[in-house]
Design a protein around this motif. Structure first.
Motif, mmCIF file in Angstrom:
data_model
loop_
_atom_site.group_PDB
_atom_site.id
_atom_site.type_symbol
_atom_site.label_atom_id
_atom_site.label_comp_id
_atom_site.label_asym_id
_atom_site.label_seq_id
_atom_site.Cartn_x
_atom_site.Cartn_y
_atom_site.Cartn_z
ATOM 1 N N PRO A 121 -10.568 42.562 85.008
ATOM 2 C CA PRO A 121 -10.511 43.053 83.624
ATOM 3 C C PRO A 121 -9.310 43.942 83.352
ATOM 4 N N ASN A 122 -8.687 44.466 84.402
ATOM 5 C CA ASN A 122 -7.514 45.314 84.225
ATOM 6 C C ASN A 122 -6.207 44.525 84.211
ATOM 7 N N ASP A 123 -6.309 43.228 84.470
ATOM 8 C CA ASP A 123 -5.124 42.381 84.514
ATOM 9 C C ASP A 123 -5.036 41.610 83.196
ATOM 10 N N LYS A 124 -4.106 41.996 82.356
ATOM 11 C CA LYS A 124 -3.988 41.409 81.020
ATOM 12 C C LYS A 124 -2.978 40.265 80.954
ATOM 13 N N ARG A 125 -2.436 39.857 82.092
ATOM 14 C CA ARG A 125 -1.392 38.826 82.087
ATOM 15 C C ARG A 125 -1.943 37.462 81.665
ATOM 16 N N LEU A 126 -1.110 36.736 80.909
ATOM 17 C CA LEU A 126 -1.398 35.360 80.522
ATOM 18 C C LEU A 126 -0.246 34.468 80.976
ATOM 19 N N PHE A 127 -0.597 33.325 81.548
ATOM 20 C CA PHE A 127 0.397 32.310 81.909
ATOM 21 C C PHE A 127 -0.009 31.013 81.216
ATOM 22 N N MET A 128 0.914 30.417 80.479
ATOM 23 C CA MET A 128 0.581 29.322 79.576
ATOM 24 C C MET A 128 1.296 28.034 79.971
ATOM 25 N N MET A 129 0.573 26.926 79.807
ATOM 26 C CA MET A 129 1.127 25.579 79.933
ATOM 27 C C MET A 129 0.884 24.877 78.606
ATOM 28 N N SER A 130 1.873 24.139 78.110
ATOM 29 C CA SER A 130 1.710 23.498 76.814
ATOM 30 C C SER A 130 2.321 22.105 76.791
ATOM 31 N N GLY A 131 1.891 21.333 75.799
ATOM 32 C CA GLY A 131 2.462 20.041 75.443
ATOM 33 C C GLY A 131 2.141 19.826 73.981
ATOM 34 N N HIS A 132 2.738 18.819 73.331
ATOM 35 C CA HIS A 132 2.394 18.615 71.923
ATOM 36 C C HIS A 132 1.632 17.309 71.738
ATOM 37 N N LEU A 133 0.585 17.421 70.924
ATOM 38 C CA LEU A 133 -0.347 16.313 70.726
ATOM 39 C C LEU A 133 0.169 15.297 69.726
ATOM 40 N N ASP A 134 0.968 15.729 68.761
ATOM 41 C CA ASP A 134 1.391 14.832 67.688
ATOM 42 C C ASP A 134 2.419 13.815 68.181
ATOM 43 N N SER A 135 2.507 12.704 67.455
ATOM 44 C CA SER A 135 3.436 11.618 67.791
ATOM 45 C C SER A 135 4.113 11.136 66.517
ATOM 46 N N ARG A 136 5.111 10.273 66.671
ATOM 47 C CA ARG A 136 5.834 9.753 65.503
ATOM 48 C C ARG A 136 6.487 8.419 65.828
ATOM 49 N N VAL A 137 6.954 7.743 64.777
ATOM 50 C CA VAL A 137 7.780 6.536 64.921
ATOM 51 C C VAL A 137 9.169 6.867 64.384
ATOM 52 N N SER A 138 9.942 5.839 64.012
ATOM 53 C CA SER A 138 11.331 6.075 63.608
ATOM 54 C C SER A 138 11.434 6.987 62.399
ATOM 55 N N ASP A 139 10.591 6.771 61.408
ATOM 56 C CA ASP A 139 10.559 7.618 60.220
ATOM 57 C C ASP A 139 9.595 8.770 60.475
ATOM 58 N N VAL A 140 10.117 9.985 60.522
ATOM 59 C CA VAL A 140 9.290 11.139 60.868
ATOM 60 C C VAL A 140 8.191 11.401 59.846
ATOM 61 N N MET A 141 8.311 10.837 58.641
ATOM 62 C CA MET A 141 7.294 11.032 57.610
ATOM 63 C C MET A 141 6.244 9.924 57.599
ATOM 64 N N ASN A 142 6.390 8.935 58.462
ATOM 65 C CA ASN A 142 5.470 7.797 58.496
ATOM 66 C C ASN A 142 4.229 8.172 59.307
ATOM 67 N N SER A 143 3.136 8.443 58.609
ATOM 68 C CA SER A 143 1.894 8.840 59.278
ATOM 69 C C SER A 143 0.893 7.701 59.368
ATOM 70 N N LYS A 144 1.293 6.483 58.964
ATOM 71 C CA LYS A 144 0.362 5.351 58.897
ATOM 72 C C LYS A 144 0.502 4.402 60.080
ATOM 73 N N ASP A 145 1.737 4.059 60.453
ATOM 74 C CA ASP A 145 1.947 3.062 61.497
ATOM 75 C C ASP A 145 1.560 3.601 62.868
ATOM 76 N N ASN A 146 1.292 2.672 63.780
ATOM 77 C CA ASN A 146 0.951 3.074 65.140
ATOM 78 C C ASN A 146 2.107 3.836 65.792
ATOM 79 N N ALA A 147 1.773 4.982 66.331
ATOM 80 C CA ALA A 147 2.744 5.820 67.048
ATOM 81 C C ALA A 147 2.081 6.255 68.343
#
Length: 441
Positions: A121-147
């Motif tokens: 409880p006296n150790d306040k350190r945090l170590f983080m690992m991350s990645g991003h869940l979102d995906s995209r195709v050629s058009d970054v605004m295209n949210s419909k096609d399979n990515a």
């Protein structure tokens, strides 16, 4: 013949031998548990959601970012059952409005977060690992096609899930955080949201390992194959309060310490892999979720494959002139992927098991001498078996010597004009803290 007398002058200095670092058997066991079958299963599940675009559906039970977030949360919650109440899973949500850039309608932005809380409880350190869940195709605004986003960044998220599976079974003095960000492709939105929260709430976040594309071995254009190197991008001159820190950086080379730690520990525990330090915050024309944390003053780096294949990043799924485009699982190297996940696990475990950093580390510079005097105080938390004094010549990129001592002062026959020095604490299992560079006494 004239008799020559040699007089020996004994200087009261204790010379400490360089010690060979040891491998922690628990960490070796964690690394041995990384499974290519598990990684393949996680990737196939992520791809099955069709698209994970940030502005895709959050209500459909089978398709879109919402379904993917729920699935990641479920995986984390399943592994939390191994942690005897020490693992917390939650979603950080915010409704963001159109910004005239890459968000064109109100969007539910959500980061999936899991924390293995430390036992001290006296150790306040945090170590983080991350990645991003979102995906995209050629058009970054295209949210419909399979990515499918198998590698970008299904690999980072699958690595999170596999790391949580393995590490959730163990106890660590410090806390480990796993984050699947949303909104990376729309402008690092999820990571900006969490970095702001961490800064506002005063998190003691001492290291972030952001994994973005860690499973491809083949470069486009040049067609080179590399399965033995992992890049770590690290900031050299931090944007955060650079004006205040510039003097220390200039004098003592105060930069890239987390990246050096990753290289040392990763290569200690993972065979046939070289961690290659890239002295840039990120690649040209690209950005990653570590950057908002760097800008808030946290130590954060990007881990990524050595070669990039632009035929399988940000591409519509199609075949042209016999070439298959699209970020599909068939272009992933799962053995290479396994090694890169193992680096993360070994580093996170070593950090979370280690004592906290030595306090009040000082160097004496007010004497004209070829010896160097260093002093420090015990860490605030953790059991300490001793300390490593690290040395490197000023033109060397990596630490060249590790000298062990149980004392909190040391006098070394190395000139402060020729070397950089640092101190780290170590426990009986050989788990080292992050290093601390000295300030002038």
């Amino acid at each position: 013949m004239r008799k020559i007398i040699f007089t020996l002058f004994f200087i009261p200095v204790v010379f400490h031998a360089q010690q060979t670092v040891q491998q922690d058997t628990e960490i070796l066991n964690y690394v041995s548990q990384v499974s290519t079958d598990s990684l393949k299963s996680h990737i196939n599940s992520l791809v099955s959601f069709g698209t994970r675009h940030t502005m895709s559906s959050t209500t459909d039970s089978k398709r879109g970012i919402g379904a993917a977030r729920k699935w990641v949360s479920k995986k984390f919650n399943d592994y939390a059952k191994n942690a005897a109440g020490r693992m917390e899973v939650f979603m950080q949500n915010q409704t963001i409005q159109p910004d005239g850039k890459r968000i064109d309608r109100p969007t539910d932005l959500g980061n999936v977060i899991a924390i293995i809380h430390g036992t001290n409880p006296n150790d306040k350190r945090l170590f983080m690992m991350s990645g991003h869940l979102d995906s995209r195709v050629s058009d970054v605004m295209n949210s419909k096609d399979n990515a499918p986003g198998a590698n970008d960044d299904g690999s980072g998220v699958a690595g999170l899930i596999e790391s949580a599976r393995i590490l959730s079974k163990s106890k660590f003095p410090a806390s480990i955080v796993f984050v699947a960000f949303s909104g990376e492709e729309q402008g690092l939105l999820g990571s900006k949201m969490l970095a702001e929260k961490a800064a506002n709430e005063g998190w003691q976040l001492e290291g972030l390992l952001n994994n973005d594309m860690i499973s491809n071995n083949l470069s486009s254009d040049t067609h080179l194959i590399n399965t033995h190197q992992l890049r770590v991008f690290s900031e050299g001159l931090p944007q955060y309060e650079l004006d205040k820190k510039a003097q220390e950086i200039r004098k003592f080379g105060l930069e890239r310490q987390l990246a050096r730690y990753i290289k040392e520990i990763g290569e200690r525990y993972v065979d046939n892999l070289q961690v290659k330090l890239i002295y840039r915050n990120d690649r040209f024309l690209r950005g990653g979720d570590h950057t908002p944390f760097v800008e808030k003053g946290f130590s954060a780096v990007r881990l990524t494959e050595f070669n990039e294949n632009f035929d399988h990043q940000h591409q519509n799924i199609r075949k042209e002139n016999g070439v298959q485009y699209g970020d599909l699982p068939e272009f992933m190297d799962f053995e290479y992927f396994k090694k890169n996940v193992s680096v993360n696990i070994s580093v996170l475990a070593n950090l979370a098991k280690s004592p906290s950093k030595p306090e009040n580390v000082k160097i004496e510079v007010n004497k004209l001498t070829n010896f160097t005097d260093l002093s420090w105080e015990k860490p605030k938390s953790g059991e300490v078996a001793g300390y490593y004094v690290l040395l490197r010549e000023t033109d060397a990129s990596m630490w060249q010597k590790k000298i062990f001592t149980k004392e909190t002062v040391i006098k070394l026959p190395y000139s402060k004009d020729n070397y950089f020095f640092a101190i780290q604490a170590v426990n009986a299992s050989g788990n080292e803290s992050l290093i601390v560079l000295p300030k002038i006494k």
